[in-house]
Write a protein that holds these residues in place. Structure first.
Motif, mmCIF file in Angstrom:
data_model
loop_
_atom_site.group_PDB
_atom_site.id
_atom_site.type_symbol
_atom_site.label_atom_id
_atom_site.label_comp_id
_atom_site.label_asym_id
_atom_site.label_seq_id
_atom_site.Cartn_x
_atom_site.Cartn_y
_atom_site.Cartn_z
ATOM 1 N N MET A 1 0.844 -1.168 0.000
ATOM 2 C CA MET A 1 0.000 0.000 0.000
ATOM 3 C C MET A 1 0.890 1.233 0.000
ATOM 4 S SD MET A 1 -2.647 1.438 2.923
ATOM 5 C CE MET A 1 -3.101 -0.181 3.360
ATOM 6 N N LYS A 2 0.497 2.211 -0.815
ATOM 7 C CA LYS A 2 1.216 3.481 -0.835
ATOM 8 C C LYS A 2 0.214 4.607 -0.657
ATOM 9 C CE LYS A 2 4.456 6.494 -2.911
ATOM 10 N NZ LYS A 2 5.614 6.667 -3.707
ATOM 11 N N ILE A 3 0.497 5.443 0.320
ATOM 12 C CA ILE A 3 -0.355 6.591 0.623
ATOM 13 C C ILE A 3 0.407 7.869 0.312
ATOM 14 C CG2 ILE A 3 -1.485 7.882 2.479
ATOM 15 C CD1 ILE A 3 -1.947 5.251 3.925
ATOM 16 N N LEU A 4 -0.318 8.815 -0.272
ATOM 17 C CA LEU A 4 0.191 10.172 -0.430
ATOM 18 C C LEU A 4 -0.622 11.061 0.495
ATOM 19 C CD1 LEU A 4 0.384 10.396 -4.324
ATOM 20 C CD2 LEU A 4 2.216 9.804 -2.727
ATOM 21 N N ALA A 5 -0.016 12.138 0.952
ATOM 22 C CA ALA A 5 -0.740 13.081 1.803
ATOM 23 C C ALA A 5 -0.216 14.486 1.550
ATOM 24 C CB ALA A 5 -0.576 12.723 3.274
ATOM 25 N N VAL A 6 -1.100 15.456 1.729
ATOM 26 C CA VAL A 6 -0.715 16.861 1.677
ATOM 27 C C VAL A 6 -1.296 17.516 2.921
ATOM 28 C CG1 VAL A 6 -0.755 19.026 0.381
ATOM 29 C CG2 VAL A 6 -0.822 16.837 -0.852
ATOM 30 N N THR A 7 -0.423 18.160 3.684
ATOM 31 C CA THR A 7 -0.867 18.836 4.900
ATOM 32 C C THR A 7 -0.671 20.345 4.774
ATOM 33 O OG1 THR A 7 1.261 18.602 6.043
ATOM 34 C CG2 THR A 7 -0.325 16.824 6.333
ATOM 35 N N SER A 8 -1.606 21.074 5.375
ATOM 36 C CA SER A 8 -1.551 22.527 5.403
ATOM 37 C C SER A 8 -2.465 22.997 6.529
ATOM 38 C CB SER A 8 -2.035 23.095 4.062
ATOM 39 O OG SER A 8 -1.846 24.491 4.026
ATOM 40 N N CYS A 9 -2.165 24.149 7.087
ATOM 41 C CA CYS A 9 -3.012 24.721 8.134
ATOM 42 C C CYS A 9 -3.111 26.225 7.923
ATOM 43 C CB CYS A 9 -2.466 24.383 9.525
ATOM 44 S SG CYS A 9 -0.943 25.241 9.978
ATOM 45 N N PRO A 10 -4.041 26.892 8.593
ATOM 46 C CA PRO A 10 -4.242 28.328 8.373
ATOM 47 C C PRO A 10 -2.986 29.183 8.568
ATOM 48 C CG PRO A 10 -6.133 27.447 9.511
ATOM 49 C CD PRO A 10 -5.099 26.339 9.455
ATOM 50 N N SER A 11 -2.178 28.871 9.573
ATOM 51 C CA SER A 11 -0.972 29.687 9.783
ATOM 52 C C SER A 11 0.205 29.175 8.961
ATOM 53 C CB SER A 11 -0.596 29.713 11.267
ATOM 54 O OG SER A 11 -0.187 28.426 11.691
ATOM 55 N N ASN A 46 8.774 18.723 -0.201
ATOM 56 C CA ASN A 46 8.615 17.293 -0.477
ATOM 57 C C ASN A 46 7.493 17.077 -1.499
ATOM 58 O OD1 ASN A 46 9.593 14.686 -0.027
ATOM 59 N ND2 ASN A 46 7.924 14.218 1.366
ATOM 60 N N LYS A 47 7.543 17.845 -2.575
ATOM 61 C CA LYS A 47 6.483 17.857 -3.585
ATOM 62 C C LYS A 47 6.202 16.466 -4.147
ATOM 63 C CE LYS A 47 4.709 20.542 -7.375
ATOM 64 N NZ LYS A 47 3.429 20.844 -6.797
ATOM 65 N N ILE A 48 4.935 16.146 -4.218
ATOM 66 C CA ILE A 48 4.479 14.884 -4.792
ATOM 67 C C ILE A 48 4.546 14.992 -6.312
ATOM 68 C CG2 ILE A 48 2.445 13.423 -5.117
ATOM 69 C CD1 ILE A 48 1.698 14.156 -2.182
ATOM 70 N N THR A 49 5.183 14.015 -6.936
ATOM 71 C CA THR A 49 5.350 14.007 -8.388
ATOM 72 C C THR A 49 4.250 13.164 -9.045
ATOM 73 O OG1 THR A 49 6.725 12.025 -8.401
ATOM 74 C CG2 THR A 49 7.856 14.158 -8.083
ATOM 75 N N MET A 50 4.131 13.272 -10.334
ATOM 76 C CA MET A 50 3.164 12.446 -11.063
ATOM 77 C C MET A 50 3.557 10.976 -10.984
ATOM 78 S SD MET A 50 0.685 14.284 -11.738
ATOM 79 C CE MET A 50 -0.268 13.042 -12.566
ATOM 80 N N ASP A 51 4.837 10.677 -10.883
ATOM 81 C CA ASP A 51 5.273 9.292 -10.695
ATOM 82 C C ASP A 51 4.765 8.758 -9.353
ATOM 83 O OD1 ASP A 51 6.749 6.983 -11.651
ATOM 84 O OD2 ASP A 51 8.209 7.430 -10.059
ATOM 85 N N ASP A 52 4.812 9.594 -8.312
ATOM 86 C CA ASP A 52 4.262 9.211 -7.008
ATOM 87 C C ASP A 52 2.770 8.906 -7.126
ATOM 88 O OD1 ASP A 52 6.699 9.692 -5.570
ATOM 89 O OD2 ASP A 52 6.196 11.823 -5.417
ATOM 90 N N VAL A 53 2.052 9.763 -7.850
ATOM 91 C CA VAL A 53 0.606 9.615 -8.003
ATOM 92 C C VAL A 53 0.277 8.294 -8.699
ATOM 93 C CG1 VAL A 53 -1.468 10.585 -9.092
ATOM 94 C CG2 VAL A 53 0.169 12.106 -7.953
ATOM 95 N N LYS A 54 1.033 7.952 -9.726
ATOM 96 C CA LYS A 54 0.784 6.719 -10.478
ATOM 97 C C LYS A 54 0.915 5.471 -9.609
ATOM 98 C CE LYS A 54 2.337 8.629 -14.854
ATOM 99 N NZ LYS A 54 3.436 8.650 -15.819
ATOM 100 N N LYS A 55 1.762 5.531 -8.592
ATOM 101 C CA LYS A 55 2.020 4.372 -7.735
ATOM 102 C C LYS A 55 1.145 4.347 -6.475
ATOM 103 C CE LYS A 55 6.832 4.294 -9.206
ATOM 104 N NZ LYS A 55 8.203 4.586 -8.791
ATOM 105 N N ALA A 56 0.355 5.396 -6.257
ATOM 106 C CA ALA A 56 -0.395 5.537 -5.002
ATOM 107 C C ALA A 56 -1.737 4.827 -5.039
ATOM 108 C CB ALA A 56 -0.607 7.009 -4.693
ATOM 109 N N ASP A 57 -2.189 4.426 -3.845
ATOM 110 C CA ASP A 57 -3.500 3.812 -3.672
ATOM 111 C C ASP A 57 -4.544 4.814 -3.191
ATOM 112 O OD1 ASP A 57 -2.816 0.962 -4.169
ATOM 113 O OD2 ASP A 57 -1.496 1.291 -2.451
ATOM 114 N N VAL A 58 -4.110 5.835 -2.468
ATOM 115 C CA VAL A 58 -5.029 6.791 -1.854
ATOM 116 C C VAL A 58 -4.251 8.060 -1.502
ATOM 117 C CG1 VAL A 58 -4.661 5.913 0.492
ATOM 118 C CG2 VAL A 58 -6.826 7.008 -0.054
ATOM 119 N N VAL A 59 -4.972 9.167 -1.380
ATOM 120 C CA VAL A 59 -4.358 10.418 -0.944
ATOM 121 C C VAL A 59 -5.164 10.991 0.217
ATOM 122 C CG1 VAL A 59 -5.542 11.852 -2.666
ATOM 123 C CG2 VAL A 59 -3.425 12.653 -1.672
ATOM 124 N N ILE A 60 -4.448 11.488 1.210
ATOM 125 C CA ILE A 60 -5.062 12.137 2.373
ATOM 126 C C ILE A 60 -4.744 13.625 2.283
ATOM 127 C CG2 ILE A 60 -5.065 12.327 4.885
ATOM 128 C CD1 ILE A 60 -4.174 9.355 4.962
#
Length: 107
Positions: A1-11, A46-60
């Motif tokens: 299983m491979k997960i991608l995630a992108v985190t961000s907050c108001p500040s 730590n930018k997610i690349t299109m290669d990362d996306v192709k191998k991923a099962d889900v993104v959070i």
């Protein structure tokens, strides 16, 4: 299983990185491959690349702020969570993600 995630907050500071750290720690403890992009006050790291996306099962994605470039995740299941929930409940979130992916594979 491979997960991608992108985190961000108001500040764009503490919670962005705390949520990334909590998720990474929980995923690694479970033996799950994960890549986390942070969109903080100093920009994207730590930018997610299109290669990362192709191998991923889900993104959070954290949903406290607008995440940039979400169109690159088209076709992937997307889980949107509050940044605080990711910090405090990454174990529960990953339980649900794993159950979802297991059910999806059995269908």
């Amino acid at each position: 299983m491979k997960i991608l995630a992108v985190t961000s907050c108001p500040s764009g500071v503490a919670h962005t990185y705390m949520s990334a750290e909590a998720l990474e720690k929980e995923a690694k403890a479970r033996g799950i491959e994960i890549k986390i992009e942070t969109q903080g006050s100093i920009g994207t790291e730590n930018k997610i690349t299109m290669d990362d996306v192709k191998k991923a099962d889900v993104v959070i994605l954290t949903k406290d702020m607008g995440i940039k470039d979400t169109d690159r995740f088209a076709g992937l299941p997307v889980v949107k969570v509050r940044v605080d929930d990711l910090i405090k409940h990454s174990n529960t979130i990953l339980d649900k993600v794993e159950a979802f992916l297991k059910d999806r594979k059995q269908s």
